[in-house]
Design a protein around this motif. Structure first.
Motif, short mmCIF file in Angstrom:
data_model
loop_
_atom_site.label_atom_id
_atom_site.label_comp_id
_atom_site.label_asym_id
_atom_site.label_seq_id
_atom_site.Cartn_x
_atom_site.Cartn_y
_atom_site.Cartn_z
N LEU A 93 0.67 -0.80 0.22
CA LEU A 93 0.37 0.24 0.48
C LEU A 93 0.53 0.97 0.53
CD1 LEU A 93 -2.56 1.56 0.37
CD2 LEU A 93 -2.76 1.45 2.32
N ARG A 94 1.57 1.18 0.71
CA ARG A 94 2.96 2.22 0.92
C ARG A 94 4.07 2.61 -0.57
NH1 ARG A 94 4.97 1.95 5.94
NH2 ARG A 94 6.70 0.20 4.63
N ARG A 95 4.11 1.27 -0.76
CA ARG A 95 4.23 1.49 -2.07
C ARG A 95 4.00 2.42 -3.66
NH1 ARG A 95 5.56 -3.84 -2.93
NH2 ARG A 95 6.45 -4.49 -0.67
N LEU A 96 2.06 1.80 -3.63
CA LEU A 96 1.25 2.11 -4.39
C LEU A 96 1.47 3.63 -4.25
CD1 LEU A 96 -0.89 -1.18 -4.15
CD2 LEU A 96 0.01 -0.12 -6.56
N ARG A 97 0.73 4.13 -2.82
CA ARG A 97 1.21 5.72 -3.06
C ARG A 97 1.39 6.04 -2.58
NH1 ARG A 97 -1.08 5.17 3.70
NH2 ARG A 97 -3.57 4.37 2.87
N THR A 98 2.69 6.06 -2.92
CA THR A 98 4.02 6.91 -3.11
C THR A 98 3.99 6.70 -5.05
OG1 THR A 98 5.68 5.68 -1.96
CG2 THR A 98 6.89 6.81 -3.62
N LEU A 99 3.77 5.88 -5.70
CA LEU A 99 3.88 5.54 -7.20
C LEU A 99 2.06 6.63 -7.73
CD1 LEU A 99 3.90 1.89 -8.04
CD2 LEU A 99 5.06 3.80 -9.03
N GLY A 100 0.81 6.16 -6.80
CA GLY A 100 0.38 7.35 -7.15
C GLY A 100 0.47 8.71 -7.33
N GLN A 101 1.64 8.86 -6.07
CA GLN A 101 2.04 10.58 -5.89
C GLN A 101 2.88 11.14 -7.11
OE1 GLN A 101 4.04 10.80 -2.65
NE2 GLN A 101 4.42 13.29 -2.49
N MET A 102 4.14 10.17 -7.65
CA MET A 102 4.38 10.42 -8.54
C MET A 102 3.90 10.90 -10.18
SD MET A 102 7.78 7.84 -7.35
CE MET A 102 8.60 7.66 -9.42
N ASP A 103 2.49 9.90 -9.94
CA ASP A 103 1.30 10.02 -11.34
C ASP A 103 1.20 11.19 -11.34
OD1 ASP A 103 2.62 7.32 -11.93
OD2 ASP A 103 1.09 6.21 -11.25
N ASN A 104 0.58 12.01 -10.15
CA ASN A 104 0.42 13.24 -9.90
C ASN A 104 1.17 14.46 -10.12
OD1 ASN A 104 -1.93 12.15 -9.09
ND2 ASN A 104 -2.31 12.03 -7.11
N GLU A 105 2.61 14.31 -9.48
CA GLU A 105 3.03 15.28 -10.07
C GLU A 105 3.80 15.06 -11.02
OE1 GLU A 105 7.17 14.35 -7.53
OE2 GLU A 105 5.31 14.22 -5.49
N ALA A 106 3.41 13.65 -11.76
CA ALA A 106 3.65 13.90 -13.04
C ALA A 106 2.87 14.88 -13.98
CB ALA A 106 4.04 12.28 -14.62
N ALA A 107 1.48 14.60 -13.88
CA ALA A 107 0.50 14.68 -14.22
C ALA A 107 0.87 16.20 -14.02
CB ALA A 107 -0.77 14.50 -14.13
N ILE A 108 0.77 17.33 -12.99
CA ILE A 108 1.12 18.50 -12.87
C ILE A 108 2.25 18.98 -13.38
CG2 ILE A 108 1.69 20.43 -11.10
CD1 ILE A 108 0.43 18.12 -8.70
N ASN A 109 3.33 18.40 -13.05
CA ASN A 109 4.31 19.15 -14.80
C ASN A 109 3.90 19.15 -16.28
OD1 ASN A 109 6.45 18.81 -12.26
ND2 ASN A 109 7.06 17.45 -12.68
N GLN A 110 3.22 17.91 -16.54
CA GLN A 110 2.78 17.85 -17.66
C GLN A 110 1.33 19.41 -18.05
OE1 GLN A 110 3.65 16.01 -20.07
NE2 GLN A 110 2.63 16.07 -21.96
N THR A 111 1.16 19.03 -16.86
CA THR A 111 0.42 20.54 -17.18
C THR A 111 1.47 21.56 -17.33
OG1 THR A 111 -1.72 19.20 -16.17
CG2 THR A 111 -1.76 22.13 -15.98
N GLU A 112 1.58 21.83 -16.66
CA GLU A 112 2.80 23.61 -16.44
C GLU A 112 2.87 23.13 -17.56
OE1 GLU A 112 4.90 22.83 -12.86
OE2 GLU A 112 3.78 23.95 -10.91
N LEU A 113 4.03 21.99 -18.02
CA LEU A 113 4.53 22.56 -19.24
C LEU A 113 3.43 23.32 -19.92
CD1 LEU A 113 7.19 21.68 -21.47
CD2 LEU A 113 6.22 19.89 -21.68
N HIS A 114 2.29 22.08 -20.34
CA HIS A 114 1.16 22.75 -21.80
C HIS A 114 0.75 24.24 -21.64
CE1 HIS A 114 -2.02 22.18 -24.22
NE2 HIS A 114 -3.03 22.29 -23.20
N LEU A 115 1.26 24.56 -20.28
CA LEU A 115 0.45 26.15 -20.21
C LEU A 115 1.25 26.77 -20.43
CD1 LEU A 115 -1.78 25.67 -16.96
CD2 LEU A 115 -2.19 25.78 -18.94
N SER A 116 2.40 26.45 -19.93
CA SER A 116 3.82 27.35 -20.42
C SER A 116 4.34 27.30 -22.12
CB SER A 116 5.31 26.93 -19.67
OG SER A 116 6.48 27.13 -19.86
N LEU A 117 3.57 26.31 -22.66
CA LEU A 117 3.92 25.98 -23.70
C LEU A 117 3.18 27.43 -24.92
CD1 LEU A 117 4.85 23.00 -24.81
CD2 LEU A 117 6.62 24.37 -24.88
N GLN A 118 1.46 27.09 -23.86
CA GLN A 118 0.84 28.34 -24.70
C GLN A 118 1.20 29.08 -24.10
OE1 GLN A 118 -3.36 26.64 -22.41
NE2 GLN A 118 -4.43 27.27 -24.82
#
Length: 66
Positions: free
Chosen positions: A26-51
């Protein structure tokens, strides 16, 4: 009677090991989920920056055309 008590203790030990393994998983899955969330945030920030960059370029082109 004693053998039943020993059997129950073994079952308890087994259940405690399973509980610990599930807790780790469960702890590992939560860590992966957090990493997925951070990746999504970074992708959104990149998209907004390019826009924003694209909009600035379009504004500069409009200003130079007029």
């Amino acid at each position: 009677m004693l053998s039943r008590l020993q059997e129950l203790r073994r079952e308890e030990e087994t259940l405690l090991r399973v509980k610990a393994a599930l807790h780790d998983q469960l702890r590992r899955l939560r860590t992966l989920g957090q990493m997925d969330n951070e990746a999504a945030i970074n992708q959104t920030e990149l998209h907004l920056s390019l826009q924003d960059d694209k909009e600035e370029e379009e504004e500069e082109e409009e200003e130079s055309d007029s």
